[in-house]
Write an enzyme that holds these catalytic residues in place. Structure first.
Site, PDB file in Angstrom:
ATOM      1  N   SER A  15       0.867  -1.142   0.194  1.00  0.00           N
ATOM      2  CA  SER A  15       0.055   0.132  -0.018  1.00  0.00           C
ATOM      3  C   SER A  15       0.764   1.442  -0.001  1.00  0.00           C
ATOM      4  CB  SER A  15      -0.823  -0.023   1.418  1.00  0.00           C
ATOM      5  OG  SER A  15      -1.627   1.125   1.219  1.00  0.00           O
ATOM      6  N   HIS A  16       0.487   2.316  -0.668  1.00  0.00           N
ATOM      7  CA  HIS A  16       1.156   3.527  -0.494  1.00  0.00           C
ATOM      8  C   HIS A  16       1.003   4.092   0.979  1.00  0.00           C
ATOM      9  CE1 HIS A  16       0.748   3.617  -4.920  1.00  0.00           C
ATOM     10  NE2 HIS A  16       1.434   4.694  -5.026  1.00  0.00           N
ATOM     11  N   SER A  17       0.207   3.643   1.735  1.00  0.00           N
ATOM     12  CA  SER A  17       0.194   4.065   3.167  1.00  0.00           C
ATOM     13  C   SER A  17       0.716   2.998   4.167  1.00  0.00           C
ATOM     14  CB  SER A  17      -1.199   4.611   3.436  1.00  0.00           C
ATOM     15  OG  SER A  17      -1.487   4.718   4.742  1.00  0.00           O
TER      16      SER A  17
END
Length: 123
Positions: A10-12
């Site tokens: 995930s980007h986060s």
């Protein structure tokens, strides 16, 4: 017993950690690793984090990768190529629901192809 591993990309880091926490409520034994955020823990993805997660999740039965956005897919594809492993599959499914199904199926001792097939059938 060994299981198919699951990697959440995930980007986060918070999203990856949250999905892992959700899955761990039901599935305890399946290798479940995260690669969230950049090396500096900012929004983005890291090939190095993805490779490390693949290596940790791999027990010899294969690894399924789930991602959130397009550039995560691109970095996952590069990490797969760089790994040299043949038993990795990048799955086109929602990260939360897809990884949840994969972890449950892997927890039943199914092989890589069977787990991937079940996830694809679900979406």
């Amino acid at each position: 017993m060994t299981y198919v591993g699951v990697v959440l990309i995930s980007h986060s880091s918070k999203i990856a950690e949250g999905v892992k926490e959700l899955i761990r409520q039901v599935v305890k034994d399946v290798p479940l690793e995260i690669a969230g955020g950049t090396e500096e823990n900012e929004i983005g993805t890291s090939i190095n984090k993805i490779q490390a997660a693949i290596n940790k999740a791999d027990q010899g039965k294969g690894v399924l990768l789930f991602y959130d956005l397009g550039s995560a897919k691109m970095n996952a594809e590069m990490a797969i190529e760089m790994s040299g492993l043949e038993h990795i599959k990048l799955i086109e499914a929602p990260i939360v629901e897809g990884a949840y199904v994969a972890a449950v199926e892997a927890g039943m001792g199914k092989d890589l192809d069977d787990v991937a097939k079940r996830v694809k059938e679900s979406f």
